[in-house]
Design a protein around this motif. Sequence first.
Motif, PDB file in Angstrom:
ATOM      1  N   ALA A  89       1.169  -1.305   0.136  1.00 41.28           N
ATOM      2  CA  ALA A  89      -0.065   0.113  -0.392  1.00 41.28           C
ATOM      3  C   ALA A  89       0.847   1.091  -0.091  1.00 41.28           C
ATOM      4  O   ALA A  89       0.896   2.440  -0.712  1.00 41.28           O
ATOM      5  N   ASP A  90       2.240   0.854   0.642  1.00 35.66           N
ATOM      6  CA  ASP A  90       3.141   2.230   0.884  1.00 35.66           C
ATOM      7  C   ASP A  90       3.415   2.734   0.095  1.00 35.66           C
ATOM      8  O   ASP A  90       3.489   3.804  -0.746  1.00 35.66           O
ATOM      9  N   SER A  91       3.997   2.124  -1.584  1.00 37.94           N
ATOM     10  CA  SER A  91       4.430   2.066  -2.497  1.00 37.94           C
ATOM     11  C   SER A  91       3.130   2.585  -4.392  1.00 37.94           C
ATOM     12  O   SER A  91       3.316   3.193  -4.885  1.00 37.94           O
ATOM     13  N   PHE A  92       1.643   2.004  -3.460  1.00 41.00           N
ATOM     14  CA  PHE A  92       0.827   1.825  -4.639  1.00 41.00           C
ATOM     15  C   PHE A  92       0.773   4.054  -4.625  1.00 41.00           C
ATOM     16  O   PHE A  92      -0.179   4.250  -3.864  1.00 41.00           O
ATOM     17  N   ASP A  93       0.163   3.987  -5.665  1.00 38.03           N
ATOM     18  CA  ASP A  93      -0.360   5.661  -6.146  1.00 38.03           C
ATOM     19  C   ASP A  93      -1.611   5.568  -6.497  1.00 38.03           C
ATOM     20  O   ASP A  93      -1.925   6.588  -7.459  1.00 38.03           O
ATOM     21  N   GLY A  94      -2.415   4.582  -6.887  1.00 39.91           N
ATOM     22  CA  GLY A  94      -3.996   3.946  -6.902  1.00 39.91           C
ATOM     23  C   GLY A  94      -4.508   4.546  -7.965  1.00 39.91           C
ATOM     24  O   GLY A  94      -5.148   4.840  -8.205  1.00 39.91           O
ATOM     25  N   SER A  95      -3.059   3.613  -9.439  1.00 37.85           N
ATOM     26  CA  SER A  95      -4.006   4.510 -10.676  1.00 37.85           C
ATOM     27  C   SER A  95      -4.576   2.809 -11.265  1.00 37.85           C
ATOM     28  O   SER A  95      -4.439   2.061 -10.864  1.00 37.85           O
ATOM     29  N   GLY A  96      -5.550   3.244 -12.081  1.00 37.49           N
ATOM     30  CA  GLY A  96      -6.116   2.736 -13.014  1.00 37.49           C
ATOM     31  C   GLY A  96      -7.349   1.402 -12.891  1.00 37.49           C
ATOM     32  O   GLY A  96      -7.940   2.719 -11.697  1.00 37.49           O
ATOM     33  N   ASP A  97      -8.169   0.941 -13.062  1.00 36.84           N
ATOM     34  CA  ASP A  97      -9.119   0.485 -12.491  1.00 36.84           C
ATOM     35  C   ASP A  97      -9.307   0.221 -11.707  1.00 36.84           C
ATOM     36  O   ASP A  97      -9.058  -1.565 -11.581  1.00 36.84           O
ATOM     37  N   VAL A  98      -9.601   0.231 -10.522  1.00 36.71           N
ATOM     38  CA  VAL A  98      -9.036  -0.855  -9.161  1.00 36.71           C
ATOM     39  C   VAL A  98      -9.381   0.084  -7.809  1.00 36.71           C
ATOM     40  O   VAL A  98      -9.589  -0.532  -6.841  1.00 36.71           O
ATOM     41  N   TRP A  99     -10.185   0.818  -7.665  1.00 33.56           N
ATOM     42  CA  TRP A  99     -11.184   1.397  -6.697  1.00 33.56           C
ATOM     43  C   TRP A  99     -12.750   0.760  -6.315  1.00 33.56           C
ATOM     44  O   TRP A  99     -13.005   0.853  -7.743  1.00 33.56           O
ATOM     45  N   PHE A 100     -12.641   0.393  -5.840  1.00 35.75           N
ATOM     46  CA  PHE A 100     -14.881  -0.305  -5.148  1.00 35.75           C
ATOM     47  C   PHE A 100     -15.089   0.761  -4.140  1.00 35.75           C
ATOM     48  O   PHE A 100     -14.249   0.805  -3.434  1.00 35.75           O
ATOM     49  N   LYS A 101     -16.275   0.973  -3.958  1.00 31.18           N
ATOM     50  CA  LYS A 101     -17.058   2.009  -3.691  1.00 31.18           C
ATOM     51  C   LYS A 101     -17.516   0.481  -2.331  1.00 31.18           C
ATOM     52  O   LYS A 101     -18.359   0.533  -2.010  1.00 31.18           O
ATOM     53  N   ILE A 102     -17.174   0.599  -0.565  1.00 33.01           N
ATOM     54  CA  ILE A 102     -18.292  -0.078   0.373  1.00 33.01           C
ATOM     55  C   ILE A 102     -18.978   0.961   1.215  1.00 33.01           C
ATOM     56  O   ILE A 102     -19.480  -0.137   1.775  1.00 33.01           O
ATOM     57  N   LYS A 103     -18.680   2.234   0.931  1.00 35.32           N
ATOM     58  CA  LYS A 103     -19.965   2.922   1.752  1.00 35.32           C
ATOM     59  C   LYS A 103     -20.044   4.202   1.529  1.00 35.32           C
ATOM     60  O   LYS A 103     -19.327   4.767   0.974  1.00 35.32           O
ATOM     61  N   ASP A 104     -21.747   4.874   1.426  1.00 37.51           N
ATOM     62  CA  ASP A 104     -22.039   5.953   1.338  1.00 37.51           C
ATOM     63  C   ASP A 104     -22.364   6.651   2.130  1.00 37.51           C
ATOM     64  O   ASP A 104     -23.583   6.014   3.238  1.00 37.51           O
ATOM     65  N   ILE A 105     -22.369   7.649   2.600  1.00 33.93           N
ATOM     66  CA  ILE A 105     -23.430   8.072   3.326  1.00 33.93           C
ATOM     67  C   ILE A 105     -24.123   9.396   2.865  1.00 33.93           C
ATOM     68  O   ILE A 105     -22.984  10.791   3.377  1.00 33.93           O
ATOM     69  N   GLY A 106     -25.492   9.925   2.624  1.00 38.54           N
ATOM     70  CA  GLY A 106     -25.727  10.748   1.677  1.00 38.54           C
ATOM     71  C   GLY A 106     -26.666  11.505   3.023  1.00 38.54           C
ATOM     72  O   GLY A 106     -26.806  11.057   4.124  1.00 38.54           O
ATOM     73  N   PRO A 107     -27.765  12.236   2.138  1.00 37.57           N
ATOM     74  CA  PRO A 107     -28.389  12.890   3.419  1.00 37.57           C
ATOM     75  C   PRO A 107     -29.746  12.316   4.123  1.00 37.57           C
ATOM     76  O   PRO A 107     -30.481  11.524   2.764  1.00 37.57           O
ATOM     77  N   THR A 108     -30.164  13.118   4.695  1.00 36.26           N
ATOM     78  CA  THR A 108     -31.788  11.478   4.950  1.00 36.26           C
ATOM     79  C   THR A 108     -32.864  13.171   4.638  1.00 36.26           C
ATOM     80  O   THR A 108     -32.495  14.729   4.839  1.00 36.26           O
ATOM     81  N   PHE A 109     -34.136  13.127   4.217  1.00 31.12           N
ATOM     82  CA  PHE A 109     -35.279  14.174   3.767  1.00 31.12           C
ATOM     83  C   PHE A 109     -36.111  14.215   4.619  1.00 31.12           C
ATOM     84  O   PHE A 109     -36.745  12.813   5.094  1.00 31.12           O
ATOM     85  N   SER A 110     -37.045  14.923   5.333  1.00 33.60           N
ATOM     86  CA  SER A 110     -38.154  14.748   6.131  1.00 33.60           C
ATOM     87  C   SER A 110     -38.821  16.277   6.160  1.00 33.60           C
ATOM     88  O   SER A 110     -37.691  16.803   6.085  1.00 33.60           O
ATOM     89  N   GLY A 111     -39.635  16.282   5.986  1.00 32.74           N
ATOM     90  CA  GLY A 111     -40.561  17.358   5.957  1.00 32.74           C
ATOM     91  C   GLY A 111     -39.814  18.531   5.072  1.00 32.74           C
ATOM     92  O   GLY A 111     -40.523  19.981   4.853  1.00 32.74           O
TER      93      GLY A 111
END
Length: 210
Positions: A89-111
């Motif tokens: 991980a220390d040498s990785f630049d994060g390039s390429g099709d390598v990222w995947f999402k594990i969580k979203d925190i969006g808004p809640t709507f009320s009224g």
Amino acid sequence: MLINLDIFEYLTYDGTESAAYEYIRKNTNYNSPVTDLTSNDLRCNVGGETGAGATIDVTAGSTVEFTADIAVYHQGAVSFYMAKAPTTADSFDGSGDVWFKIKDIGPTFSGGAATWDLGLTYSVTIPASVPDGEYLLRIQQLAIHNPWPGGIPQFYISCAQIAVTGGGSGTPGPLVAIPGAFADTDPGYTANIYSDFTSYTVPGPEVWQG
């Protein structure tokens, strides 16, 4: 003296909070967000191409927390991504099709009103079936308080370096590249929180359920 704002500096695991930037790559842009959708800085922030030096062992299925220097105060969603390093991980630049999402925190709507989770600390569970290996664990807060196109949404980002153990044989996906995962046509990017704001879709890929 400049201070950081909305920069996630601390990682907590198994009840222990790390020193600032112990396992998190240090940014060099102080309180400036990333706004260029084509920039490699979208991966781990400005300066984040340089490794943190240390990598923390994390058990799949357990929870880690990112803590910022001050509580997030701009309206916007928080997302977590992972990218498996080909070696360390220390040498990785994060390039390429390598990222995947594990969580979203969006808004809640009320009224007819939206409520955002504006906090100091955000937690995420490492999926139990994620394969063992070293990963970049990325937190992103996308601030949309300056609506596009008159304003430019702001990305506040940090990447931690983790080594996952006790994982499974899952196949994370969809895999995306950063930059490339976000466009200025995404509804979650162009949303105007001050006008007819009744729903919201967080930009980026679908969350991998693990």
